[in-house]
Design an enzyme around this catalytic site. Sequence first.
Site, mmCIF file in Angstrom:
data_model
loop_
_atom_site.group_PDB
_atom_site.id
_atom_site.type_symbol
_atom_site.label_atom_id
_atom_site.label_comp_id
_atom_site.label_asym_id
_atom_site.label_seq_id
_atom_site.Cartn_x
_atom_site.Cartn_y
_atom_site.Cartn_z
ATOM 1 N N SER A 276 0.858 -1.185 0.000
ATOM 2 C CA SER A 276 0.000 0.000 0.000
ATOM 3 C C SER A 276 0.893 1.234 0.000
ATOM 4 C CB SER A 276 -0.962 -0.043 1.191
ATOM 5 O OG SER A 276 -1.857 1.048 1.155
ATOM 6 N N THR A 277 0.843 2.055 1.039
ATOM 7 C CA THR A 277 1.630 3.292 1.079
ATOM 8 C C THR A 277 3.121 3.011 0.890
ATOM 9 O OG1 THR A 277 0.056 3.908 2.779
ATOM 10 C CG2 THR A 277 1.891 5.429 2.388
ATOM 11 N N HIS B 182 -2.744 -1.185 -3.203
ATOM 12 C CA HIS B 182 -3.932 -0.343 -2.985
ATOM 13 C C HIS B 182 -3.836 0.914 -3.840
ATOM 14 C CE1 HIS B 182 -4.205 -2.135 1.353
ATOM 15 N NE2 HIS B 182 -4.644 -2.956 0.436
ATOM 16 N N MET C 230 -0.160 1.067 4.912
ATOM 17 C CA MET C 230 -0.999 1.368 6.070
ATOM 18 C C MET C 230 -1.994 0.254 6.307
ATOM 19 S SD MET C 230 -2.123 5.243 5.382
ATOM 20 C CE MET C 230 -2.242 5.918 6.997
ATOM 21 N N ASP D 193 -4.223 -5.003 6.026
ATOM 22 C CA ASP D 193 -4.576 -5.878 4.912
ATOM 23 C C ASP D 193 -3.415 -6.839 4.637
ATOM 24 O OD1 ASP D 193 -6.057 -6.895 2.782
ATOM 25 O OD2 ASP D 193 -5.337 -5.382 1.372
#
Length: 195
Positions: A11-12, A39, A132, A135
């Site tokens: 993600s991030t 994401h 973040m 998940d």
Amino acid sequence: APVRALAIGASTGGPQALASLLSALSPALGAIPVLVTQHMPATFTAALAEHLGVASRRPCREAVDGEPLAPGAIYVAPGGRHLVIARRGAQPCARLDDGPPENYCKPSVDPMFRSAAGVYGGGLLAVVLTGMGSDGACGARAVAAAGGSVIAQDEATSVVWGMPGAAVATGVCSAVLPLAAIAPKITRLVAGERA
């Protein structure tokens, strides 16, 4: 079990981490498909796939519903759909799932990890990169329960140690490594070293 597929969630900070990992890993990827859930909203995942293709010098694009998974290719979950792995006969193939978000995310790493564990069992290697939230943690448990291996990025090299930290907290990760050490580790596992 020999590694038969690699699944990566991020993600991030993920796009940079993925490009770095896949470029370093490229020589080892000839024999296995790579599945990526990052994401991102729908319009960005096609550009991400293009970027990762350039970085890895491998065919890389958004996954297409129903397509067989080819060794040496990289499949990116399209924004707004979950990438899940199914079997058509003996052939693993990509399915795009329009179900509800998981962990507030769509695509979500958990359905990819869970479904890939169901298809590849002990042949699945899952990697949780910077991001973040949590998940991928439930999916990591599913991978380990099926006999597969899970590697998490360490806190020092993660932009955000949410997802890898949550995966580590499950206790199922076989290794927690700085980003630069993940590609050499995967290369050894693909070459047949025990996890």
